[in-house]
Design a protein around this motif. Structure first.
Motif, PDB file in Angstrom:
ATOM      1  N   CYS A   1      -1.810  -2.103  -6.411  1.00 53.76           N
ATOM      2  CA  CYS A   1      -1.396  -1.245  -5.296  1.00 53.76           C
ATOM      3  C   CYS A   1      -2.235   0.028  -5.254  1.00 53.76           C
ATOM      4  CB  CYS A   1       0.071  -0.839  -5.493  1.00 53.76           C
ATOM      5  SG  CYS A   1       1.184  -1.688  -4.410  1.00 53.76           S
ATOM      6  N   ALA A   2      -2.523   0.558  -6.434  1.00 59.97           N
ATOM      7  CA  ALA A   2      -3.277   1.808  -6.514  1.00 59.97           C
ATOM      8  C   ALA A   2      -4.656   1.640  -5.888  1.00 59.97           C
ATOM      9  CB  ALA A   2      -3.394   2.242  -7.971  1.00 59.97           C
ATOM     10  N   ARG A   3      -5.310   0.525  -6.178  1.00 58.49           N
ATOM     11  CA  ARG A   3      -6.652   0.267  -5.636  1.00 58.49           C
ATOM     12  C   ARG A   3      -6.609   0.097  -4.123  1.00 58.49           C
ATOM     13  NH1 ARG A   3     -11.749  -1.357  -7.010  1.00 58.49           N
ATOM     14  NH2 ARG A   3     -12.701  -3.080  -5.872  1.00 58.49           N
ATOM     15  N   HIS A   4      -5.636  -0.691  -3.646  1.00 59.20           N
ATOM     16  CA  HIS A   4      -5.495  -0.873  -2.199  1.00 59.20           C
ATOM     17  C   HIS A   4      -5.161   0.451  -1.513  1.00 59.20           C
ATOM     18  CE1 HIS A   4      -6.092  -5.080  -2.368  1.00 59.20           C
ATOM     19  NE2 HIS A   4      -4.927  -5.407  -2.890  1.00 59.20           N
ATOM     20  N   SER A   5      -4.308   1.231  -2.131  1.00 58.70           N
ATOM     21  CA  SER A   5      -3.908   2.518  -1.552  1.00 58.70           C
ATOM     22  C   SER A   5      -5.108   3.463  -1.477  1.00 58.70           C
ATOM     23  CB  SER A   5      -2.792   3.156  -2.396  1.00 58.70           C
ATOM     24  OG  SER A   5      -1.678   2.291  -2.474  1.00 58.70           O
ATOM     25  N   PHE A   6      -5.930   3.457  -2.515  1.00 57.24           N
ATOM     26  CA  PHE A   6      -7.130   4.305  -2.544  1.00 57.24           C
ATOM     27  C   PHE A   6      -8.044   3.984  -1.363  1.00 57.24           C
ATOM     28  CE2 PHE A   6     -11.608   4.719  -3.985  1.00 57.24           C
ATOM     29  CZ  PHE A   6     -11.660   6.096  -4.166  1.00 57.24           C
ATOM     30  N   GLY A   7      -8.349   2.693  -1.172  1.00 57.96           N
ATOM     31  CA  GLY A   7      -9.238   2.294  -0.086  1.00 57.96           C
ATOM     32  C   GLY A   7      -8.659   2.594   1.288  1.00 57.96           C
ATOM     33  N   THR A   8      -7.369   2.290   1.447  1.00 60.98           N
ATOM     34  CA  THR A   8      -6.712   2.505   2.745  1.00 60.98           C
ATOM     35  C   THR A   8      -6.609   3.984   3.085  1.00 60.98           C
ATOM     36  OG1 THR A   8      -5.407   0.489   2.394  1.00 60.98           O
ATOM     37  CG2 THR A   8      -4.651   2.011   4.093  1.00 60.98           C
TER      38      THR A   8
ATOM     39  N   TYR B   1      -9.404  -3.609   4.646  1.00 60.18           N
ATOM     40  CA  TYR B   1      -8.789  -2.288   4.686  1.00 60.18           C
ATOM     41  C   TYR B   1      -8.858  -1.692   6.095  1.00 60.18           C
ATOM     42  CZ  TYR B   1      -8.980  -2.697  -0.371  1.00 60.18           C
ATOM     43  OH  TYR B   1      -8.812  -3.129  -1.663  1.00 60.18           O
ATOM     44  N   VAL B   2      -9.961  -1.973   6.785  1.00 60.28           N
ATOM     45  CA  VAL B   2     -10.110  -1.482   8.157  1.00 60.28           C
ATOM     46  C   VAL B   2      -9.025  -2.081   9.049  1.00 60.28           C
ATOM     47  CG1 VAL B   2     -11.615  -1.412  10.183  1.00 60.28           C
ATOM     48  CG2 VAL B   2     -12.590  -1.151   7.884  1.00 60.28           C
ATOM     49  N   ARG B   3      -8.804  -3.402   8.917  1.00 59.05           N
ATOM     50  CA  ARG B   3      -7.778  -4.067   9.734  1.00 59.05           C
ATOM     51  C   ARG B   3      -6.383  -3.557   9.384  1.00 59.05           C
ATOM     52  NH1 ARG B   3     -11.514  -8.390   9.004  1.00 59.05           N
ATOM     53  NH2 ARG B   3     -10.531  -9.045   7.062  1.00 59.05           N
ATOM     54  N   LEU B   4      -6.173  -3.291   8.101  1.00 60.38           N
ATOM     55  CA  LEU B   4      -4.867  -2.781   7.688  1.00 60.38           C
ATOM     56  C   LEU B   4      -4.609  -1.402   8.281  1.00 60.38           C
ATOM     57  CD1 LEU B   4      -2.300  -3.030   5.999  1.00 60.38           C
ATOM     58  CD2 LEU B   4      -3.544  -2.003   4.093  1.00 60.38           C
ATOM     59  N   VAL B   5      -5.626  -0.548   8.272  1.00 61.71           N
ATOM     60  CA  VAL B   5      -5.491   0.803   8.836  1.00 61.71           C
ATOM     61  C   VAL B   5      -5.148   0.717  10.316  1.00 61.71           C
ATOM     62  CG1 VAL B   5      -6.756   2.906   9.434  1.00 61.71           C
ATOM     63  CG2 VAL B   5      -6.950   1.947   7.138  1.00 61.71           C
ATOM     64  N   GLU B   6      -5.818  -0.195  11.040  1.00 63.70           N
ATOM     65  CA  GLU B   6      -5.528  -0.367  12.466  1.00 63.70           C
ATOM     66  C   GLU B   6      -4.092  -0.828  12.674  1.00 63.70           C
ATOM     67  OE1 GLU B   6      -7.472   0.516  14.968  1.00 63.70           O
ATOM     68  OE2 GLU B   6      -8.856   1.257  13.433  1.00 63.70           O
ATOM     69  N   SER B   7      -3.637  -1.726  11.790  1.00 68.33           N
ATOM     70  CA  SER B   7      -2.258  -2.208  11.879  1.00 68.33           C
ATOM     71  C   SER B   7      -1.262  -1.080  11.625  1.00 68.33           C
ATOM     72  CB  SER B   7      -2.048  -3.338  10.864  1.00 68.33           C
ATOM     73  OG  SER B   7      -0.702  -3.767  10.859  1.00 68.33           O
ATOM     74  N   LEU B   8      -1.554  -0.232  10.655  1.00 71.93           N
ATOM     75  CA  LEU B   8      -0.667   0.894  10.355  1.00 71.93           C
ATOM     76  C   LEU B   8      -0.603   1.880  11.526  1.00 71.93           C
ATOM     77  CD1 LEU B   8      -1.666   1.607   6.625  1.00 71.93           C
ATOM     78  CD2 LEU B   8       0.473   0.618   7.456  1.00 71.93           C
TER      79      LEU B   8
ATOM     80  N   VAL C   1       0.853  -1.185   0.000  1.00 69.14           N
ATOM     81  CA  VAL C   1       0.000   0.000   0.000  1.00 69.14           C
ATOM     82  C   VAL C   1       0.887   1.232   0.000  1.00 69.14           C
ATOM     83  CG1 VAL C   1      -1.666   1.337   1.341  1.00 69.14           C
ATOM     84  CG2 VAL C   1      -1.918  -1.135   1.156  1.00 69.14           C
ATOM     85  N   LEU C   2       0.568   2.194  -0.849  1.00 72.93           N
ATOM     86  CA  LEU C   2       1.328   3.442  -0.926  1.00 72.93           C
ATOM     87  C   LEU C   2       0.652   4.515  -0.087  1.00 72.93           C
ATOM     88  CD1 LEU C   2       1.951   3.504  -4.788  1.00 72.93           C
ATOM     89  CD2 LEU C   2       3.596   2.860  -3.026  1.00 72.93           C
ATOM     90  N   THR C   3       1.437   5.213   0.700  1.00 70.01           N
ATOM     91  CA  THR C   3       0.897   6.338   1.454  1.00 70.01           C
ATOM     92  C   THR C   3       0.717   7.518   0.504  1.00 70.01           C
ATOM     93  OG1 THR C   3       3.091   7.204   2.017  1.00 70.01           O
ATOM     94  CG2 THR C   3       2.143   5.545   3.498  1.00 70.01           C
ATOM     95  N   THR C   4      -0.006   8.529   0.948  1.00 65.61           N
ATOM     96  CA  THR C   4      -0.186   9.728   0.115  1.00 65.61           C
ATOM     97  C   THR C   4       1.156  10.405  -0.156  1.00 65.61           C
ATOM     98  OG1 THR C   4      -0.683  10.973   2.137  1.00 65.61           O
ATOM     99  CG2 THR C   4      -2.561  10.143   0.870  1.00 65.61           C
ATOM    100  N   LYS C   5       2.073  10.301   0.798  1.00 69.35           N
ATOM    101  CA  LYS C   5       3.406  10.882   0.620  1.00 69.35           C
ATOM    102  C   LYS C   5       4.171  10.137  -0.482  1.00 69.35           C
ATOM    103  CE  LYS C   5       7.676  11.993   3.134  1.00 69.35           C
ATOM    104  NZ  LYS C   5       8.374  11.929   4.446  1.00 69.35           N
ATOM    105  N   GLU C   6       4.075   8.809  -0.496  1.00 70.15           N
ATOM    106  CA  GLU C   6       4.757   8.004  -1.510  1.00 70.15           C
ATOM    107  C   GLU C   6       4.159   8.227  -2.900  1.00 70.15           C
ATOM    108  OE1 GLU C   6       6.313   4.171   1.116  1.00 70.15           O
ATOM    109  OE2 GLU C   6       4.214   4.283   0.480  1.00 70.15           O
ATOM    110  N   ILE C   7       2.835   8.395  -2.948  1.00 68.26           N
ATOM    111  CA  ILE C   7       2.193   8.694  -4.235  1.00 68.26           C
ATOM    112  C   ILE C   7       2.686  10.038  -4.769  1.00 68.26           C
ATOM    113  CG2 ILE C   7      -0.031   9.180  -5.362  1.00 68.26           C
ATOM    114  CD1 ILE C   7      -1.306   7.206  -3.369  1.00 68.26           C
TER     115      ILE C   7
END
Length: 374
Positions: A320-327, A354-361, A208-214
């Motif tokens: 990655c783009a799709r996953h990054s968008f949702g996250t 995506y919810v679980r991933l956000v919590e992990s991040l 997943v790409l952060t907004t900074k990485e994008i």
């Protein structure tokens, strides 16, 4: 004198070639040189004839009660098979080219099932078949009697070893579906795959790409500018590569995209923000594609080279783009239902990844905070 039914005559060999006459399928008896008869089905499909020998025989000299009962059982089984095939043809359902119930070849059945599979997720079904055959290795046939719980468990373990993320779950789910149809077709009494646990993999297997990485990637030139424009557009819309590649101007009205997803056939509505509208650019023609992209392989190659040039340090794929968008939407405070609708998920179960991933991040971000010495 009333004519006896075939069942009543089962104790001795029928002298007629037609045992049971149906509209689409006839049960016939053919005399054998060594004596007795063999039972087979005579199909009439649109004027075309084909035959299916059942491997069931009637003894000519059925003197004992055991032999007479065997004749009767064989004929009743043949009549039941004929009745089932007749019903299958009348409903235009899948026709299984097996000769006897449990002696039918599962691999041949699997091939026929996949080749006639009508749904959009055909590629998943084909990939499952490929993995199953890879596990078996070189084999000419696989009788249904050998498709046991143990073999199904072995296939689930094979998928776990060869695939990642939710792929093992999805492939085994398709495998169960094939065997479920085999039960309906009367080839097996129960589905052995139902007794094997099919665990769903937690989390998202893609980076997943952060907004900074994008933004870092946006600041760096890509060898193919159209790949850059399309990938960034995917990052702010969540569209898959197949939908981006096929996207036409007629799907866009003002700041809204309406399209039917190629993977799921579900219609999605995506509101375009300022970044997405700028990435679209000027409409050069009334119809036609928005992005002129090369093959997926070429896009993937240039995408990774571009990410390396931006020093991202991750394996970047188009998904990655799709996953990054949702996250990134969830991180910014969007509710789960809104994200689910924008991604075109059929249920919230998929969006929960995506919810679980956000919590992990969030947990990792807290862990990276420097310690305070006092």
């Amino acid at each position: 004198m009333a004519k006896k039914s075939p069942a009543a005559e089962a104790g001795k060999v029928s002298q007629t070639r037609v045992v049971v006459k149906g509209k689409l399928v006839k049960l016939r008896a053919r005399r054998l040189p060594a004596g007795g008869e063999t039972l087979y089905l005579d199909y009439n499909e649109g004027g075309k004839r084909r035959y299916d020998f059942l491997g069931l025989h009637l003894m000519e000299s059925a003197k004992t009660s055991k032999d007479r009962q065997q004749n009767k059982d064989n004929q009743l089984l043949a009549e039941r098979i004929r009745s089932e095939r007749e019903l299958q043809l009348s409903k235009n359902s899948l026709i299984v080219k097996a000769s006897v119930q449990r002696r039918a070849d599962f691999l041949a059945y699997l091939d026929e099932y996949v080749e006639s599979y009508p749904k959009k997720d055909l590629r998943v079904m084909e990939a499952m078949r490929k993995q199953f055959k890879a596990m078996l290795g070189e084999t000419g046939a696989l009788p249904f009697s050998e498709v046991t719980v143990r073999l199904c468990s072995r296939f689930r373990s094979h998928l776990e070893a060869k695939c990642s993320g939710s792929t093992p779950y999805n492939y085994f789910k398709k495998f169960r579906k094939v065997l479920r149809q085999a039960v309906k077709d009367g080839l097996i009494d129960r589905n052995p795959a139902e007794e094997v646990e099919n665990r769903y993999a937690e989390g998202i297997e893609k980076e997943v790409l952060t907004t900074k990485e994008i933004q870092l990637m946006a600041n760096v030139e890509c060898y193919l500018p159209e790949v850059k424009r399309a990938f960034l557009f995917s990052c702010v819309t969540g569209l898959r590569f197949c939908d981006i590649q096929a996207l036409e101007w007629k799907c866009i009205a003002g700041s809204v995209i309406r399209l039917k997803q190629q993977k799921t056939s579900k219609e999605v509505v995506v509101n375009l923000n300022g970044t997405a509208i700028r990435l679209l650019g000027e409409k050069t023609k009334s119809n036609g594609k928005v992005f002129e992209l090369p093959s997926s392989t070429t896009c993937a190659k240039h995408l990774q080279n571009w990410a390396n040039k931006a020093k991202i340090g991750k394996k970047v794929t188009w998904h990655c783009a799709r996953h990054s968008f949702g996250t990134n939407l969830l991180i910014s405070g969007a509710d789960v239902r809104s994200v689910s609708g924008l991604l075109g998920h059929s249920s919230l179960v998929e969006t929960q990844k995506y919810v679980r991933l956000v919590e992990s991040l969030k947990e990792k971000a807290v862990e990276k905070l420097p310690e305070i010495v006092f």
